[in-house]
Scaffold this motif. Structure first.
Motif, mmCIF file in Angstrom:
data_model
loop_
_atom_site.group_PDB
_atom_site.id
_atom_site.type_symbol
_atom_site.label_atom_id
_atom_site.label_comp_id
_atom_site.label_asym_id
_atom_site.label_seq_id
_atom_site.Cartn_x
_atom_site.Cartn_y
_atom_site.Cartn_z
ATOM 1 N N ALA A 53 10.483 39.877 11.761
ATOM 2 C CA ALA A 53 9.688 40.883 11.056
ATOM 3 C C ALA A 53 9.973 40.892 9.559
ATOM 4 O O ALA A 53 9.223 41.509 8.798
ATOM 5 C CB ALA A 53 9.968 42.272 11.633
ATOM 6 N N ILE A 54 11.037 40.206 9.141
ATOM 7 C CA ILE A 54 11.472 40.241 7.746
ATOM 8 C C ILE A 54 11.313 38.889 7.063
ATOM 9 O O ILE A 54 10.763 38.778 5.977
ATOM 10 C CB ILE A 54 12.949 40.681 7.657
ATOM 11 N N ASP A 119 6.935 42.592 26.576
ATOM 12 C CA ASP A 119 7.794 42.042 25.523
ATOM 13 C C ASP A 119 6.953 41.480 24.377
ATOM 14 O O ASP A 119 7.311 41.627 23.201
ATOM 15 C CB ASP A 119 8.693 40.947 26.092
ATOM 16 N N VAL A 120 5.859 40.841 24.730
ATOM 17 C CA VAL A 120 4.962 40.304 23.701
ATOM 18 C C VAL A 120 4.393 41.447 22.865
ATOM 19 O O VAL A 120 4.402 41.410 21.626
ATOM 20 C CB VAL A 120 3.819 39.481 24.330
ATOM 21 N N LYS A 121 3.903 42.465 23.535
ATOM 22 C CA LYS A 121 3.344 43.630 22.837
ATOM 23 C C LYS A 121 4.400 44.273 21.946
ATOM 24 O O LYS A 121 4.134 44.619 20.790
ATOM 25 C CB LYS A 121 2.807 44.636 23.851
ATOM 26 N N TYR A 122 5.578 44.456 22.485
ATOM 27 C CA TYR A 122 6.686 45.069 21.740
ATOM 28 C C TYR A 122 7.001 44.264 20.473
ATOM 29 O O TYR A 122 7.187 44.830 19.390
ATOM 30 C CB TYR A 122 7.914 45.145 22.640
ATOM 31 N N SER A 123 7.062 42.948 20.626
ATOM 32 C CA SER A 123 7.434 42.074 19.512
ATOM 33 C C SER A 123 6.414 42.143 18.384
ATOM 34 O O SER A 123 6.779 42.212 17.195
ATOM 35 C CB SER A 123 7.569 40.629 20.005
ATOM 36 N N ILE A 124 5.133 42.115 18.747
ATOM 37 C CA ILE A 124 4.082 42.182 17.736
ATOM 38 C C ILE A 124 4.068 43.551 17.069
ATOM 39 O O ILE A 124 3.968 43.675 15.839
ATOM 40 C CB ILE A 124 2.711 41.895 18.368
ATOM 41 N N GLN A 125 4.198 44.591 17.885
ATOM 42 C CA GLN A 125 4.111 45.950 17.365
ATOM 43 C C GLN A 125 5.244 46.259 16.391
ATOM 44 O O GLN A 125 5.043 46.948 15.383
ATOM 45 C CB GLN A 125 4.120 46.952 18.518
ATOM 46 N N ARG A 126 6.448 45.750 16.681
ATOM 47 C CA ARG A 126 7.580 46.063 15.798
ATOM 48 C C ARG A 126 7.397 45.441 14.417
ATOM 49 O O ARG A 126 7.787 46.031 13.406
ATOM 50 C CB ARG A 126 8.914 45.650 16.426
ATOM 51 N N VAL A 127 6.779 44.255 14.344
ATOM 52 C CA VAL A 127 6.508 43.652 13.044
ATOM 53 C C VAL A 127 5.567 44.546 12.249
ATOM 54 O O VAL A 127 5.768 44.797 11.053
ATOM 55 C CB VAL A 127 5.915 42.240 13.200
ATOM 56 N N MET A 128 4.537 45.070 12.932
ATOM 57 C CA MET A 128 3.575 45.933 12.252
ATOM 58 C C MET A 128 4.186 47.288 11.908
ATOM 59 O O MET A 128 3.856 47.882 10.879
ATOM 60 C CB MET A 128 2.328 46.091 13.120
ATOM 61 N N ASP A 129 5.092 47.778 12.749
ATOM 62 C CA ASP A 129 5.721 49.071 12.481
ATOM 63 C C ASP A 129 6.754 48.982 11.353
ATOM 64 O O ASP A 129 6.841 49.875 10.507
ATOM 65 C CB ASP A 129 6.402 49.607 13.743
ATOM 66 N N ILE A 130 7.537 47.915 11.358
ATOM 67 C CA ILE A 130 8.537 47.735 10.293
ATOM 68 C C ILE A 130 7.843 47.503 8.950
ATOM 69 O O ILE A 130 8.267 48.018 7.918
ATOM 70 C CB ILE A 130 9.483 46.580 10.641
ATOM 71 N N LYS A 131 6.790 46.724 8.970
ATOM 72 C CA LYS A 131 5.906 46.530 7.810
ATOM 73 C C LYS A 131 6.707 46.263 6.535
ATOM 74 O O LYS A 131 6.549 46.955 5.527
ATOM 75 C CB LYS A 131 4.991 47.743 7.620
ATOM 76 N N ASP A 132 7.580 45.282 6.601
ATOM 77 C CA ASP A 132 8.408 44.948 5.455
ATOM 78 C C ASP A 132 7.533 44.528 4.280
ATOM 79 O O ASP A 132 6.616 43.731 4.424
ATOM 80 C CB ASP A 132 9.370 43.816 5.825
ATOM 81 N N GLU A 133 7.841 45.067 3.111
ATOM 82 C CA GLU A 133 6.966 44.857 1.958
ATOM 83 C C GLU A 133 6.872 43.410 1.512
ATOM 84 O O GLU A 133 5.870 43.001 0.913
ATOM 85 C CB GLU A 133 7.418 45.723 0.785
ATOM 86 N N SER A 134 7.894 42.614 1.784
ATOM 87 C CA SER A 134 7.819 41.203 1.422
ATOM 88 C C SER A 134 7.859 40.315 2.660
ATOM 89 O O SER A 134 8.070 39.112 2.561
ATOM 90 C CB SER A 134 8.968 40.834 0.480
ATOM 91 N N GLY A 135 7.644 40.916 3.813
ATOM 92 C CA GLY A 135 7.676 40.181 5.069
ATOM 93 C C GLY A 135 6.321 39.634 5.460
ATOM 94 O O GLY A 135 5.354 39.696 4.700
ATOM 95 N N PRO A 136 6.207 39.120 6.683
ATOM 96 C CA PRO A 136 4.999 38.423 7.126
ATOM 97 C C PRO A 136 3.978 39.300 7.834
ATOM 98 O O PRO A 136 3.097 38.803 8.522
ATOM 99 C CB PRO A 136 5.565 37.382 8.093
ATOM 100 N N VAL A 137 4.089 40.623 7.697
ATOM 101 C CA VAL A 137 3.214 41.524 8.450
ATOM 102 C C VAL A 137 1.737 41.257 8.176
ATOM 103 O O VAL A 137 0.881 41.495 9.038
ATOM 104 C CB VAL A 137 3.568 42.999 8.149
ATOM 105 N N ALA A 174 5.003 36.228 15.047
ATOM 106 C CA ALA A 174 4.404 36.496 16.352
ATOM 107 C C ALA A 174 5.333 36.062 17.479
ATOM 108 O O ALA A 174 4.932 36.029 18.645
ATOM 109 C CB ALA A 174 3.057 35.786 16.483
ATOM 110 N N GLY A 175 6.578 35.725 17.142
ATOM 111 C CA GLY A 175 7.547 35.301 18.148
ATOM 112 C C GLY A 175 7.953 36.433 19.071
ATOM 113 O O GLY A 175 7.942 37.612 18.702
ATOM 114 N N ILE A 176 8.340 36.064 20.283
ATOM 115 C CA ILE A 176 8.685 37.046 21.324
ATOM 116 C C ILE A 176 10.182 37.325 21.280
ATOM 117 O O ILE A 176 11.003 36.404 21.370
ATOM 118 C CB ILE A 176 8.290 36.515 22.717
#
Length: 530
Positions: A53-54, A119-137, A174-176
């Motif tokens: 997520a970062i 697990d797939v849903k969780y993994s994708i959602q956490r990237v969007m929730d963390i929403k790191d300003e310089s990350g890959p969201v 998008a990794g699990i």
């Protein structure tokens, strides 16, 4: 490839750590040893650099790709994505707004925990929730909702049509990941990575800095990749010279990022016995970025005048030799839809035309600013490149330019905060499609945190380009986007690099171990006929 952040071609250079490791350690065993000048540091400002997520740098992604499995992947030799953790994936509507994947049977994480659609849903959602300003969201920003169905299906509902979505599912964000190892709303601190990919990994860390990563074949891996070795050791070196010496001394089997231009040129002209140099397509680019709200460059006439006088061919040939070529668009040659939009608009460097641009806009000369670059992210030639750029600009008398180099860990935060009016960076594609050279720079939540906006690009052209399942059909749209960049100059492309990898003769699979996007695929490596 941060990659995606940015990071330039294999010949140019990347994160250079202070500490180095050599092959042949007990932990490495009989591992194939690969050298790099990448660096991975956990610090107060960046405590989780290897969290999917970062991390948004080529070097980081090259660790994640070995360990964190994605639903799809780009096959050997390129082409459209194929299933990886999934056994099948497809759009289920004609508008490319609903994408369904079915997981492989018996899929587990490396510790034996089953991988489920949740697990797939969780993994994708956490990237969007963390929403790191310089990350890959931004790669996942078009997802409206993730739905699970039954024991093995995941359905992605998209906000708008996006034919590039299968490519985005092949990228590390998008990794699990496992719920018990990766917090839902916060990054996983530290330098350990776990997943269901082809390898497990063990980092050796000193003072918060990784000095070595040992990748061991994951016996529980189930996916589309064929793993041709049991262990690969990634050794980190302080610079290209130290890495080259390790290859000469046969302490490593292969060196990737970062070979210097001098090293690759020497190997081309006078190859060492027992060492081979492999050239691969290079899709990395180098460019100047602008804080378009800074008073010095807010008027696009200043940026246009720079585009009018910079001699890209001289920079490429004098600084990088045969390892780079001039670039006249954000989309490099070799990618569908490439046009030489900057050359079409500005032609050859022309002082009188540049002076006219500034005069018409009422800009007083010389225009004074500092040209910022990072000292330890793109290799030893970077300093020479930016000194040459400054000299070209100063010789016109239209500009008065200083040059300042800053270590990456200070450079990148300052750039994101808008502290630099003009700065140099590089970019590796997230996936082999023109979208990855346009959206990260022009779309909302762009990678550079640039204040520049184009309503036409964001509201019309980028969404329009993504509706085309036949990517060549999107060419007219991408041509318009490239023309917008050439006219407004929110970024100024300078050169495009080639990729070279040096290895011992006995190592096989080298030609597949680095793809056109500069992704390391360590599973392709083997010794001899193994």
């Amino acid at each position: 490839m941060n990659r995606k952040t940015l990071v330039l071609p294999a010949v140019v250079g990347l994160l250079a750590p202070v500490l180095a490791a050599c092959g042949g350690s007990d932990d490495g065993g009989d591992a194939i040893v690969v050298g790099t000048t990448d660096q991975f540091i956990a610090s107060k400002d960046d405590p989780a650099p290897l969290d999917p997520a970062i991390g948004y740098e080529a070097g980081v992604w090259n660790v994640l790709r070995q360990t964190v499995q994605t639903l799809t992947h780009i096959p050997r030799g390129g082409g459209e994505p194929v299933p990886e953790a999934a056994k099948s994936c497809t759009f289920t509507d004609t508008e490319n707004e609903s994408y369904r994947c079915t997981l492989r049977d018996g899929l587990t994480f490396a510790d034996g925990t089953p991988v489920t659609p949740e697990d797939v849903k969780y993994s994708i959602q956490r990237v969007m929730d963390i929403k790191d300003e310089s990350g890959p969201v931004g790669l996942l920003a078009n997802i409206d909702a993730v739905e699970t169905k039954g024991e093995n299906q995941v359905i992605f509902h998209l906000k708008t049509s996006d034919a590039t979505f299968p490519y985005k599912l092949a990228t590390p964000p998008a990794g699990i990941v496992q719920k018990d190892k990766y917090p839902a709303k916060a990054p996983r601190e530290g330098l350990q990575v776990d997943g269901s990919g082809p390898y497990t990994m063990k980092p050796e860390v000193e003072g918060g800095r990784v000095v070595k990563v040992v990748f061991t074949k994951n016996p529980k891996y189930k996916g589309d990749l064929k793993v041709r070795n049991e262990k690969v050791e990634l050794d980190l070196f302080p610079d290209a010279a130290a890495m080259g010496k390790a290859l000469d001394d046969k302490k490593i089997d292969m060196m990737t990022r970062t070979m210097s231009p001098e090293q690759s040129q020497k190997m081309l002209e006078d190859p060492a016995e027992g060492v081979k140099l492999t050239e691969m397509p290079g899709l990395a680019i180098s460019y100047l970025g602008f804080n378009t709200e800074d008073p010095v460059v807010k008027n696009k006439a200043v940026r246009q005048a720079m585009a009018q006088v910079i001699d890209r061919g001289s920079i490429a040939s004098k600084v990088y030799g045969s390892t780079a070529e001039p670039l006249y668009s954000l989309i490099p040659s070799g990618i569908t839809s490439h046009t030489n939009s900057f050359y079409t608009k500005y032609g050859e460097p022309d002082l009188d035309t540049a002076a006219g641009i500034l005069d018409k806009a009422g800009i007083s000369t010389p225009v004074k600013f500092t040209l910022h670059y990072t000292t330890d992210h793109y290799g030893p030639a970077t300093k020479a490149e930016f000194e040459a750029l400054a000299k070209q600009l100063n010789d016109t008398k239209l500009f008065e330019v200083d040059v300042k180099g800053t270590p990456w860990d200070k450079f990148r935060p300052a750039q994101k905060k808008g502290e630099y009016a003009v700065y140099g960076m590089g970019w590796f594609p997230d996936f082999p499609d023109p979208d990855t050279y346009i959206a990260p720079f022009l779309d909302e939540n762009n990678f550079l945190n640039s204040p520049y906006t184009s309503a036409e690009a964001q509201g019309t052209l980028i969404p329009q380009s993504r509706r085309e399942a036949d990517r060549s059909a999107a060419t007219p749209t991408f041509e318009k986007l490239q023309d917008i960049v050439a006219n407004d100059v929110p970024v100024l492309p300078v050169w495009q690099g080639k990729q070279y990898v040096a290895s011992l003769d006995e190592l096989t699979g080298v030609e597949w171990a680095v793809n056109s996007s500069a992704d390391l695929q360590l599973w392709e490596l083997a010794r001899g006929d193994s």
